[in-house]
Scaffold this active site. Structure first.
Site: not given
Ligand code: XMP
Length: 511
Positions: A55, A82-83, A169, A171, A223-225, A227, A367
């Site tokens: 944070g 961390c925070y 951290h 991560e 759209s062909g994308g 997602d 994603k």
């Protein structure tokens, strides 16, 4: 979802990364802002564990987010990062001080004890630090289990209550033991079993919508994308022909892209797909338009109009499917206005299409998870790994006015560039690459004749988030091949240049 972890968001920059690290370990994690959930709600939701994120710099700042210490009494394991670690100490009346001159940033040597969550791991390892305050006195019920040169409490534990705090951290990949610490927290402390996989996600999502939507008509703008393609295939598996997909071909897609959409969704998946050939209509609307923002606006408006017309033909549907994904949904950072894009994604559709509900089957996925579901569902590789492609398509890659000839030139040059980059194995290294047709004609020579053709610019960038980008160091041999093929195979192009500008100051697209 039986097993889930709450990532309680205190506004740090790595919140999404923490959730992704948890999910990489096959445990579902959701990010919720600290002021959007109460201890009572946390208890009721049945979380297996809680992670406090990073944070602001100090728990003592006026605006710093705090949380009721009750959260540590729920009997749910907590990992403070961390925070989040300092906040935990603060809740339990430990002491936090400014580190002043000796605040740590970057890679730091961490010394841990060979017990508890660190048992069997090496006791000296590298961790990633970024803090200005530090815990100068650990709360009474905690004991110190890790230190660094300037941090007398780099890791602490109250094993009885299953509460852990790390100043560093875990991560971030620079933290050597990070992945293992997160894994141990999830599996050994929280008792998770790792049931979150994309195969199980696909299965349960299909079952859920099969039950909920039986016999109801649902509309999806394809759209062909990545997602929208993954959302459409998932929904198709759930409700089959009750899903109507509409694909608008505005003629500004890359070479063969429109055919591929038809081939995949109608041919392979046998979907109920309406392909609207609106090429001439868009060309006409764009005639003699040279200003980039006007091009964008015209395409956006025309798109909605085409959809309206199709919508009227279809009539009432129960729901609209949208390819919204998790980063669009999470509100990250404190004080930010909610960045929920869902309704923007629909554009103007709700005004004309009568529907009761919006369905967002991917709204909990990152994603990379959407891509994994796509692979799980057998969607062709090139669609799943498709690069980002701007909504206005080639219109912003053809500088100046747009004509059929210029679209064809751009598509052909772009196809050559993509083919050669793929052959050279650069596809995964480069984040986005394409050909731009500049508005500049230059003199060339072919055989004995003088030519006067277009200049094609090649653009290739590497980036994590597209906010900043570096130009890709493509090997000269690849550029040479692309240049030679484009000037030989694409009529009316006499020069090829390579764009060596980073973002900033340049943008990725040329318009
Ligand atoms: P820029 O050119 O702004 O691009 O550096 C950053 C990323 O955004 C994409 N882009 C767009 N996407 N509509 C879109 O849907 C647009 O008008 C648009 N303009 C740029 C670009 O391809 C890159 O990935």
């Amino acid at each position: 979802m039986a097993e889930k972890i709450l990532v309680l968001d205190f506004g740090g920059q790595y919140n999404q990364l923490i959730a992704r690290r948890v999910r990489e370990q096959r445990v579902y994690a959701e990010i919720i802002r600290y002021d959007r959930i109460t201890p009572g709600e946390i208890r009721a939701a049945g979380y297996r564990g809680i992670i406090f994120t990073g944070g602001p710099n100090s728990v003592y700042e006026e605006e710093s987010p705090h949380y009721s210490p009750e959260i540590l009494q729920l009997g749910i394991p907590v990992l403070g990062i961390c925070y989040g670690c300092q906040l935990m100490a603060w809740m339990e009346e430990g002491e936090i001080r400014s580190a002043g001159e000796v605040s740590e940033y970057g890679k730091v040597l961490l010394h841990t004890e060979n017990s508890g969550i660190f048992r069997g791991l090496k006791t000296d390892s590298i961790c990633w630090m970024s803090h200005t305050d530090y815990i100068s006195r650990t709360p009474e019920s905690f004991r110190v289990i890790g230190t660094t040169e300037h941090c007398p409490c780099a890791a602490m534990a109250d094993e009885k209550r299953r509460l852990y705090g790390v100043q560093f951290h875990p991560e971030v990949t620079h933290t050597e033991l990070g992945k293992e610490i997160i894994r141990r927290f999830l599996y050994e402390i929280c008792g998770c079993t790792g049931e979150w996989t994309m195969a199980s996600f696909a299965r349960t999502t299909v079952e859920k919508y099969r039950k909920e939507l039986a016999g109801k008509k649902v509309l999806c703008a394809l759209s062909g994308g990545v997602d929208s393609s993954v959302a459409a295939v998932l929904m198709h598996q759930a409700i089959g022909d009750d899903l109507i997909c509409v694909f608008v071909d505005h003629g500004l897609l890359r070479k063969h892209e429109a055919e591929n959409v038809e081939k995949t969704f109608r041919g392979h998946y046998k979907m109920n797909l309406i392909c609207v050939d609106a090429k001439q209509r868009f060309l006409k609307a764009l005639e003699n338009v040279t200003e980039p923002e006007r091009k964008r606006k015209i395409i956006g408006e025309e798109f909605i109009r085409v959809f309206e017309e199709e919508g009227r033909k279809i009539g009432k549907v129960h729901a609209l499917v949208q390819g919204t994904i998790y980063p669009d949904v999470i509100e990250s950072g404190l004080g930010d206005a909610a960045t929920i894009k869902s309704h923007h994604n629909v554009g103007g559709l709700p005004d004309v299409i009568d529907f009761d509900e919006i369905i967002e089957p991917l709204r909990n996925l990152f994603k990379d998870e959407v891509r994994a579901v796509g692979e799980e569902l057998g969607i062709p590789h090139e669609m799943v790994w498709r690069q980002p492609f701007p909504g206005p398509g080639l219109a912003v890659r053809i500088l100046g006015g747009i004509t059929e000839e210029k679209i064809r030139l751009t598509q052909d040059a772009d196809a050559i560039f993509r083919e050669e980059a793929a052959k050279a194995g650069l596809e995964k290294e480069i984040s986005q690459y394409f050909a731009v047709l500049t508005d500049t004609r230059t003199v060339g020579v072919m055989g004995d004749a003088r030519t006067y053709g277009y200049t094609v610019a090649l653009r290739a960038v590497t980036t994590d988030d597209f906010m900043t980008a570096d130009w890709a160091r493509i090997p000269f041999e690849v550029l040479e091949k692309v240049s030679s093929r484009i000037t030989n195979e694409v009529k009316n192009v006499s020069r090829v240049v390579y764009d060596i500008t980073s973002k900033p100051p340049a943008t990725v697209e040329w318009e």
